[in-house]
Design a protein around this motif. Structure first.
Motif, PDB file in Angstrom:
ATOM      1  N   GLU A  15       0.842  -1.205   0.000  1.00 53.99           N
ATOM      2  CA  GLU A  15       0.000   0.000   0.000  1.00 53.99           C
ATOM      3  C   GLU A  15       0.877   1.255   0.000  1.00 53.99           C
ATOM      4  O   GLU A  15       1.875   1.313   0.707  1.00 53.99           O
ATOM      5  CB  GLU A  15      -0.868   0.049   1.277  1.00 53.99           C
ATOM      6  N   GLY A  18       3.375   3.881  -4.315  1.00 57.37           N
ATOM      7  CA  GLY A  18       3.477   4.891  -5.370  1.00 57.37           C
ATOM      8  C   GLY A  18       3.179   4.348  -6.758  1.00 57.37           C
ATOM      9  O   GLY A  18       3.511   4.978  -7.758  1.00 57.37           O
ATOM     10  N   SER A  20       0.319   4.056  -8.443  1.00 55.14           N
ATOM     11  CA  SER A  20      -0.583   4.886  -9.253  1.00 55.14           C
ATOM     12  C   SER A  20       0.141   6.136  -9.743  1.00 55.14           C
ATOM     13  O   SER A  20      -0.011   6.544 -10.899  1.00 55.14           O
ATOM     14  CB  SER A  20      -1.818   5.276  -8.444  1.00 55.14           C
ATOM     15  N   THR A  21       0.959   6.714  -8.863  1.00 54.24           N
ATOM     16  CA  THR A  21       1.735   7.909  -9.227  1.00 54.24           C
ATOM     17  C   THR A  21       2.693   7.578 -10.369  1.00 54.24           C
ATOM     18  O   THR A  21       2.788   8.316 -11.365  1.00 54.24           O
ATOM     19  CB  THR A  21       2.542   8.388  -7.991  1.00 54.24           C
ATOM     20  N   ARG A  53     -14.688  -5.663  -7.126  1.00 53.15           N
ATOM     21  CA  ARG A  53     -13.738  -4.850  -6.330  1.00 53.15           C
ATOM     22  C   ARG A  53     -14.449  -4.183  -5.145  1.00 53.15           C
ATOM     23  O   ARG A  53     -13.944  -4.190  -4.022  1.00 53.15           O
ATOM     24  CB  ARG A  53     -13.107  -3.777  -7.225  1.00 53.15           C
ATOM     25  N   ARG A  99      -1.550  -3.551 -10.528  1.00 49.79           N
ATOM     26  CA  ARG A  99      -1.694  -4.860  -9.859  1.00 49.79           C
ATOM     27  C   ARG A  99      -2.230  -5.932 -10.797  1.00 49.79           C
ATOM     28  O   ARG A  99      -3.047  -5.676 -11.671  1.00 49.79           O
ATOM     29  CB  ARG A  99      -2.612  -4.801  -8.625  1.00 49.79           C
ATOM     30  N   THR A 104      -1.939 -11.279  -5.856  1.00 48.77           N
ATOM     31  CA  THR A 104      -2.622 -12.403  -5.196  1.00 48.77           C
ATOM     32  C   THR A 104      -1.607 -13.262  -4.443  1.00 48.77           C
ATOM     33  O   THR A 104      -1.847 -13.690  -3.311  1.00 48.77           O
ATOM     34  CB  THR A 104      -3.375 -13.253  -6.235  1.00 48.77           C
ATOM     35  N   ARG A 152      -3.941   9.813   2.339  1.00 48.20           N
ATOM     36  CA  ARG A 152      -4.871   9.962   1.220  1.00 48.20           C
ATOM     37  C   ARG A 152      -6.329   9.897   1.677  1.00 48.20           C
ATOM     38  O   ARG A 152      -7.222  10.243   0.945  1.00 48.20           O
ATOM     39  CB  ARG A 152      -4.599   8.824   0.230  1.00 48.20           C
ATOM     40  N   GLU A 159      -6.500  -2.497   3.390  1.00 44.46           N
ATOM     41  CA  GLU A 159      -5.514  -1.542   3.938  1.00 44.46           C
ATOM     42  C   GLU A 159      -5.548  -1.493   5.459  1.00 44.46           C
ATOM     43  O   GLU A 159      -4.609  -1.006   6.084  1.00 44.46           O
ATOM     44  CB  GLU A 159      -5.801  -0.123   3.404  1.00 44.46           C
ATOM     45  N   ALA A 191      12.462   6.667  -2.194  1.00 42.83           N
ATOM     46  CA  ALA A 191      12.962   8.001  -2.581  1.00 42.83           C
ATOM     47  C   ALA A 191      11.785   8.923  -2.921  1.00 42.83           C
ATOM     48  O   ALA A 191      10.640   8.477  -2.972  1.00 42.83           O
ATOM     49  CB  ALA A 191      13.889   7.844  -3.779  1.00 42.83           C
TER      50      ALA A 191
HETATM   51  N1  T5A Z   1      -5.314  -6.925  -3.751  1.00 41.10           N
HETATM   52  C1  T5A Z   1      -5.267  -6.668  -5.094  1.00 41.10           C
HETATM   53  C2  T5A Z   1      -5.236  -8.232  -3.248  1.00 41.10           C
HETATM   54  O1  T5A Z   1      -5.312  -8.456  -2.043  1.00 41.10           O
HETATM   55  N2  T5A Z   1      -5.070  -9.257  -4.146  1.00 41.10           N
HETATM   56  C3  T5A Z   1      -5.041  -9.067  -5.500  1.00 41.10           C
HETATM   57  O2  T5A Z   1      -4.937 -10.035  -6.268  1.00 41.10           O
HETATM   58  C4  T5A Z   1      -5.138  -7.705  -5.991  1.00 41.10           C
HETATM   59  C5  T5A Z   1      -5.113  -7.451  -7.456  1.00 41.10           C
HETATM   60  C6  T5A Z   1      -6.519  -2.635  -3.881  1.00 41.10           C
HETATM   61  C7  T5A Z   1      -6.274  -3.622  -2.798  1.00 41.10           C
HETATM   62  O3  T5A Z   1      -6.488  -4.935  -3.285  1.00 41.10           O
HETATM   63  C8  T5A Z   1      -5.503  -5.808  -2.806  1.00 41.10           C
HETATM   64  C9  T5A Z   1      -4.296  -4.937  -2.603  1.00 41.10           C
HETATM   65  C10 T5A Z   1      -4.880  -3.613  -2.192  1.00 41.10           C
HETATM   66  O4  T5A Z   1      -5.014  -3.589  -0.791  1.00 41.10           O
HETATM   67  P1  T5A Z   1      -5.045  -0.847  -5.106  1.00 41.10           P
HETATM   68  O5  T5A Z   1      -6.212  -0.218  -5.733  1.00 41.10           O
HETATM   69  O6  T5A Z   1      -3.857  -0.954  -5.942  1.00 41.10           O
HETATM   70  O7  T5A Z   1      -5.363  -2.317  -4.568  1.00 41.10           O
HETATM   71  O8  T5A Z   1      -4.833  -0.055  -3.797  1.00 41.10           O
HETATM   72  P2  T5A Z   1      -3.557   0.399  -3.098  1.00 41.10           P
HETATM   73  O9  T5A Z   1      -2.393  -0.463  -3.141  1.00 41.10           O
HETATM   74  O10 T5A Z   1      -4.126   0.685  -1.748  1.00 41.10           O
HETATM   75  O11 T5A Z   1      -3.151   1.645  -3.909  1.00 41.10           O
HETATM   76  P3  T5A Z   1      -2.568   2.892  -3.299  1.00 41.10           P
HETATM   77  O12 T5A Z   1      -3.180   3.987  -4.097  1.00 41.10           O
HETATM   78  O13 T5A Z   1      -2.649   2.965  -1.815  1.00 41.10           O
HETATM   79  O14 T5A Z   1      -1.061   2.750  -3.525  1.00 41.10           O
HETATM   80  P4  T5A Z   1      -0.163   3.247  -4.665  1.00 41.10           P
HETATM   81  O15 T5A Z   1      -0.918   3.316  -5.947  1.00 41.10           O
HETATM   82  O16 T5A Z   1       1.003   2.401  -4.587  1.00 41.10           O
HETATM   83  O17 T5A Z   1       0.231   4.718  -4.191  1.00 41.10           O
HETATM   84  P5  T5A Z   1      -0.123   6.150  -4.817  1.00 41.10           P
HETATM   85  O18 T5A Z   1       0.630   6.379  -6.043  1.00 41.10           O
HETATM   86  O19 T5A Z   1      -1.615   6.311  -4.850  1.00 41.10           O
HETATM   87  O20 T5A Z   1       0.494   7.056  -3.690  1.00 41.10           O
HETATM   88  C11 T5A Z   1      -0.061   7.125  -2.387  1.00 41.10           C
HETATM   89  C12 T5A Z   1       0.255   8.501  -1.797  1.00 41.10           C
HETATM   90  O21 T5A Z   1       1.644   8.639  -1.631  1.00 41.10           O
HETATM   91  C13 T5A Z   1       2.185   9.705  -2.393  1.00 41.10           C
HETATM   92  C14 T5A Z   1       1.128  10.041  -3.425  1.00 41.10           C
HETATM   93  O22 T5A Z   1       1.165  11.390  -3.791  1.00 41.10           O
HETATM   94  C15 T5A Z   1      -0.165   9.673  -2.690  1.00 41.10           C
HETATM   95  O23 T5A Z   1      -0.568  10.723  -1.873  1.00 41.10           O
HETATM   96  N3  T5A Z   1       3.436   9.245  -2.983  1.00 41.10           N
HETATM   97  C16 T5A Z   1       4.648   9.573  -2.500  1.00 41.10           C
HETATM   98  N4  T5A Z   1       5.020  10.357  -1.479  1.00 41.10           N
HETATM   99  C17 T5A Z   1       6.376  10.491  -1.258  1.00 41.10           C
HETATM  100  N5  T5A Z   1       7.329   9.886  -2.021  1.00 41.10           N
HETATM  101  C18 T5A Z   1       6.986   9.100  -3.044  1.00 41.10           C
HETATM  102  N6  T5A Z   1       7.933   8.489  -3.789  1.00 41.10           N
HETATM  103  C19 T5A Z   1       5.595   8.901  -3.317  1.00 41.10           C
HETATM  104  N7  T5A Z   1       4.908   8.199  -4.255  1.00 41.10           N
HETATM  105  C20 T5A Z   1       3.596   8.402  -4.022  1.00 41.10           C
END
Ligand code: T5A
Length: 215
Positions: A15, A18, A20-21, A53, A99, A104, A152, A159, A191
């Motif tokens: 989680e 980053g 999505s970023t 989802r 993902r 999984t 966020r 999560e 980083a």
């Molecule tokens: N899941 C999914 C399973 O359990 N099994 C499976 O088979 C699959 C496919 C949904 C959930 O489903 C689970 C895993 C997950 O729990 P998801 O939609 O991808 O999966 O949800 P998350 O992983 O929760 O996605 P996140 O949005 O939390 O994480 P990201 O995409 O990794 O992070 P991002 O880019 O949104 O960044 C989060 C925050 O951090 C900042 C960003 O600006 C944002 O505010 N940020 C940074 N800050 C500082 N330094 C950096 N380098 C940064 N990069 C981003």
């Protein structure tokens, strides 16, 4: 314009790593080089799979068992793969997916500690031989990722698991990377955003022999 076969690219990590970023930066690179692609995500990616989802991530009173969760992940994946990912790849369009099945292995196999051979069986059933061409794992210490995700907004059902769960998830991603060195590349995501982006773009330009930097 790239002449290589349409690539299936997946982004993975704990989680808040980053993904999505960095997916947005990856897409800017494809745009700059005139490569046609779709962006998608799992679980979800199609209306039907997005309904699954919502079931998976909501805080319901009767939360799914670990086995139900596993089967729903693959149910969503079957729909997503058959109706969106494979048609795109077959028509020459690249697929950038937030993902896929490594999640999984990491979450249901590592986090929930379900038997890995169950996941392997479902992977074969749903995907046959189809695997991503390239997987980027954004690796970050769990505390850092959860702090980013927490900033966020409200945490979803998965999560909200404890630190030990996400430590097992991270450890499983590290195992996946070490066992799939041709397909999987791990990037240090602790980083700042621009540094992670620049490392990723430099790697991808070399890997795909691209000439246009997204700027
Ligand atoms: N899941 C999914 C399973 O359990 N099994 C499976 O088979 C699959 C496919 C949904 C959930 O489903 C689970 C895993 C997950 O729990 P998801 O939609 O991808 O999966 O949800 P998350 O992983 O929760 O996605 P996140 O949005 O939390 O994480 P990201 O995409 O990794 O992070 P991002 O880019 O949104 O960044 C989060 C925050 O951090 C900042 C960003 O600006 C944002 O505010 N940020 C940074 N800050 C500082 N330094 C950096 N380098 C940064 N990069 C981003």
């Amino acid at each position: 314009m790239s002449t290589q076969k349409a690539q299936f690219i997946t982004l993975e990590g704990v989680e808040g790593a980053g993904k999505s970023t960095q997916k947005e930066a990856l897409c800017r690179l494809l745009d700059a080089n005139g490569i046609a692609y779709i962006e998608t995500r799992e679980p979800g990616g199609t209306p039907y799979a997005e309904s699954i989802r919502a079931l998976l991530l909501s805080h319901a009173d009767d939360a799914p068992s670990a086995k139900t969760e596993l089967l729903l992940m693959f149910a969503a994946r079957a729909q997503h793969l058959e109706t969106k990912i494979l048609p795109a790849l077959q028509s020459g369009i690249w697929v950038v997916c937030d993902r896929f099945t490594d999640a999984t292995y990491a979450y249901q196999g590592g986090g929930r500690q379900l038997p890995v051979d169950w996941i392997e069986t479902l992977e074969t059933l749903v995907q046959g031989a189809q695997r991503p061409d390239l997987t980027l794992i954004f690796d970050v210490p769990v505390e850092i990722g959860l702090a980013r995700a927490g900033r966020r907004g409200a945490l979803d059902r998965i999560e909200s698991e404890d630190i030990a769960f996400f430590e097992r998830v991270r450890a499983m991603y590290q195992q996946i990377a070490s066992r799939n060195i041709d397909r999987v590349v791990t990037l240090d995501a602790s980083a700042d955003v621009d540094t992670v982006t620049e490392t990723m773009i430099a790697f991808l330009m070399k890997r795909w022999n691209l000439s246009c930097h997204p700027g």
